[in-house]
Design an enzyme around this catalytic site. Structure first.
Site, PDB file in Angstrom:
ATOM      1  N   ASP A  58     -14.442  15.441  -6.957  1.00  0.00           N
ATOM      2  CA  ASP A  58     -13.515  14.486  -7.801  1.00  0.00           C
ATOM      3  C   ASP A  58     -12.279  14.331  -6.923  1.00  0.00           C
ATOM      4  O   ASP A  58     -12.019  15.277  -6.181  1.00  0.00           O
ATOM      5  CB  ASP A  58     -13.119  15.307  -9.048  1.00  0.00           C
ATOM      6  CG  ASP A  58     -14.096  15.022 -10.019  1.00  0.00           C
ATOM      7  OD1 ASP A  58     -14.212  13.694 -10.379  1.00  0.00           O
ATOM      8  OD2 ASP A  58     -14.662  15.703 -10.921  1.00  0.00           O
ATOM      9  N   CYS A  95      -8.383  10.432 -14.365  1.00  0.00           N
ATOM     10  CA  CYS A  95      -9.462   9.800 -14.700  1.00  0.00           C
ATOM     11  C   CYS A  95      -9.422   8.503 -15.163  1.00  0.00           C
ATOM     12  O   CYS A  95     -10.262   7.838 -15.044  1.00  0.00           O
ATOM     13  CB  CYS A  95     -10.093  10.615 -15.826  1.00  0.00           C
ATOM     14  SG  CYS A  95     -10.728  12.239 -15.663  1.00  0.00           S
TER      15      CYS A  95
END
Length: 695
Positions: free
Chosen positions: A425, A378
């Site tokens: 993602d 992330c």
């Protein structure tokens, strides 16, 4: 330090550290900490540019050129080197597997020894330790154990059992005499000519029917190879891989073997670490020769070598030419040798090469290149404000079946009498192991669906492979898709396809759909709700440190294990009762909490002492380690005061495959925490007053 262009080096090992056996007796005696004799493989692999696979090898398919690793897809090789060591397990001795501990593998023995000391101190087990095997290793460990028991204030005796008529048969008479004197002086009960019939929960039963009680039984007799080598088709001697002077297996030119697992057919030698160390440069040279078309070198071991054998207290005996040499000075000499050896792995030189900047370049280029390395996971995201501003121009959905579009991690579509949740993602590599990266990336993508209380339905993969030859592409993609399949199937969904491409670096991502009657939103939190976090914080800092060579390998392994845990169970427990819920990812717990508070028009109070942190995260934050997203994430702390403690910084630490954050009715909190387990915690409360306060 001399990488070979075009070669991918892979290291497979069950643990993130490798213990140096030369210092084991000193650890057992209490002279060293466990970290003193552990080679940190995570740090070493990062330094060497190798990929580290934390797993146990269980077989070799020589035809397909695959190493089978427990619990994951097999690993392809062009050339393999085997150094899997030995075990002092005694499978033919009744009760040994259930009640005894082999001295090798070392890691298991060390943990068992620590447990024995603690239990003996509390009176939970008998203090006596029974050691089976009075060779050099058995005598040295018996003396080390006797010293440690005395230092711990325990009066338990060490009993040393030898099946033969005489102990220490493989050393000179001078060293033997010195060690036998030490056994007597330190109260070690040496018994020769005795055979153990069975090991029991109480100790050992001898062939003559007599019983020796003991709280711990240690096996040091013999040296056994891994049994699975029998199934490889390699030529073996007593289970050990036959190699020639070039250290290559006699039956397969693609496989090398060194250390205890190798049988030197041209010059058989006993199992001793000195040979493994001295084989290393020949192995390195011959691997390079095979890969570049060069000529191999021959290794010819010396016939004899100096043995320095410690005697528990800081004293040692030397075995050389039959002489009797002993003293404190020999221990100091051995300690100096061992410390110098281990320093090679602790004090790794700085190999970072500064990126050259042309004399004429745009302003700001130097600052970007001088910044922290771009973290994986992330932390490769843009800042929250960048994201908000970049998406601000996208209009609201116009289709009646689109319930929620831009503004949440997951879109929501009408799907009959249900709602279909869709999210996507992808991650750039924070680990060089593509199997683990794919596992974490899949769980990371699925967490958006689980955060809505939805059941995963279908998954699409999107993979960018780095440039390499086609066969390596094939096997990397197989590892990735095998990992993804296992994760997706365990989640009750199907992996239905995707897209692949080739680019400058590996990237793995997933698009996920899920179904739910009523999604858990962000806008239902109520004053008085308890805030529950289901996973500790800090993996962003840990992997930032790992990229800089500063992280402890055990902490990295623990972080990977945490990231590989799905939040499906937590979602099933929380979704039916939570007023609001989200997953904690790139913007830290404060950033994602803020989305709930803003949507619900409430505030929150966070009790810092209750927030769980991953092992090692606080220490690294105290050292100033920050992820590359920290500078932008810390703006989220402006409304609650500047971060003055390491724990404050970890509140905005970006998480990969992080936990769920939920606002739960206060009267359900104890029930929820009991069901979620030890890692989950109540970290604060929802308040009527807007904003976030820290206490």
């Amino acid at each position: 330090m001399k990488p070979l262009p075009g070669v991918r080096l892979t290291l497979i090992n069950p643990d993130p550290t490798a213990p140096y056996s030369g210092m084991l007796p000193g650890l057992i005696a209490g002279h060293y900490q466990q970290s003193d004799l552990e080679i940190d493989l995570v740090r070493l692999a990062r330094f060497a540019g190798a990929r580290l696979i934390l797993g146990r090898a269980t077989g070799i398919d020589r035809e397909a050129r695959l190493i089978h690793v427990e619990g994951r897809a097999p690993v392809f090789y062009d050339i393999a080197s085997v150094d899997i060591g030995i075990t002092t397990d005694m499978p033919d001795l009744e009760g040994f597997a259930e009640h005894a501990t082999p001295a090798k593998p070392l890691a298991d023995y060390v943990e068992r020894w620590k447990t024995h000391i603690e239990q003996a101190r509390s009176g939970a087990v008998a203090e006596r330790v029974v050691v089976i095997g009075a060779g050099v290793a058995g005598v040295e460990l018996a003396l080390a154990g006797a010293h440690r028991l005395r230092q711990a204030g325990l009066k338990g005796q060490i009993t040393l059992l030898e099946a033969g008529d005489a102990p220490l048969r493989d050393i000179g008479k001078g060293a033997r005499a010195a060690l036998l004197t030490q056994l007597q002086m330190q109260g070690v009960d040496l018994q020769t000519g005795v055979r153990v019939r069975r090991v029991t929960a109480r100790g050992v039963e001898l062939a003559d029917g007599s019983v020796i009680d003991g709280g711990m039984v240690l096996g040091v007799a013999g040296a056994l190879p891994q049994a699975w080598l029998q199934e490889t088709g390699l030529t073996l001697t007593d289970g050990f891989i036959d190699v020639g002077p070039d250290l290559c297996a006699l039956s397969d030119p693609r496989i090398y073997a060194v250390g205890d697992i190798a049988h030197l057919t041209h010059a058989p030698r006993p199992k001793a670490g000195v040979f493994a160390v001295r084989e290393a440069p020949f192995l390195a040279a011959n691997l390079r020769a095979d890969l570049t078309g060069g000529e191999r070198k021959a290794y010819h071991p010396q016939k004899d070598y100096l043995k320095l054998i410690t005697t528990g207290h800081k004293r040692a005996v030397a075995d050389k030419l039959g002489l009797r040499l002993e003293g404190d000075w020999l221990w100091r000499w051995k300690n100096q040798i061992d410390q110098k050896f281990m320093a090679q792995f602790r004090d790794l030189p700085d190999m970072n090469v500064a990126q050259a900047i042309p004399s004429e370049a745009a302003e700001g280029v130097q600052e970007i290149l001088d910044g922290a390395p771009l973290c994986g996971g992330c932390a490769a995201k843009p800042g929250a404000q960048v994201l908000r501003d970049g998406l601000a121009h996208i209009p609201a959905p116009t289709r009646p079946d689109v319930i929620l579009g831009v503004g949440d991690d997951a879109a929501q579509l009408r799907f009959g009498d249900q709602v279909q949740v869709i999210s996507t993602d992808h991650l750039r590599p924070f680990t060089e192991d593509p199997y683990v990266l794919a596992e974490v990336a899949a769980l990371h993508a699925l967490s958006d669906v689980w955060a809505k209380g939805a059941a995963p339905q279908a998954v699409l993969a999107h993979v960018t492979l780095p440039r390499m030859r086609p066969r390596m592409h094939e096997h990397m993609l197989r590892e990735i898709m095998t990992a993804a399949h296992h994760v997706v199937r365990a989640a009750g969904a199907d992996l239905v396809g995707g897209h692949s491409s080739v680019g400058p670096e590996l990237s793995v991502g997933f698009t996920v759909t899920g179904l739910v009657k009523t999604p858990v939103g962000l806008n239902g939190a109520q004053p008085g709700d308890a805030l529950v976090l289901t996973k500790p914080l800090g993996v962003g800092t840990i992997f930032a440190a790992e990229m800089q060579g500063k992280a402890n390998g055990r902490h990295v392994a623990a972080a990977l294990a945490q990231m590989r845990q799905p939040v499906a169970k937590a979602s099933g427990l929380l979704a039916p009762i939570a007023h609001a819920m989200t997953d904690v990812t790139g913007y830290g717990v404060i950033g994602h909490l803020d989305t709930i508070l803003t949507a619900s028009n409430v505030g929150a109070e966070i009790e810092l002492a209750l927030v769980p942190f991953a092992p090692g995260a606080v220490e690294l934050a105290q050292q100033g380690v920050r992820s590359s997203l920290f500078d932008q994430n810390q703006k989220l702390l402006q409304g609650i005061g500047a971060p003055t403690r390491a724990e404050h910084a970890l509140l905005v630490d970006p998480q990969t495959s992080g936990g769920l954050l939920a606002a739960v009715p206060a009267d359900r909190i104890e029930q929820v925490l009991d069901a979620l387990g030890d890692e989950a915690a109540r970290i604060g409360w929802v308040t009527a007053q807007s904003g976030i306060t820290l206490t």
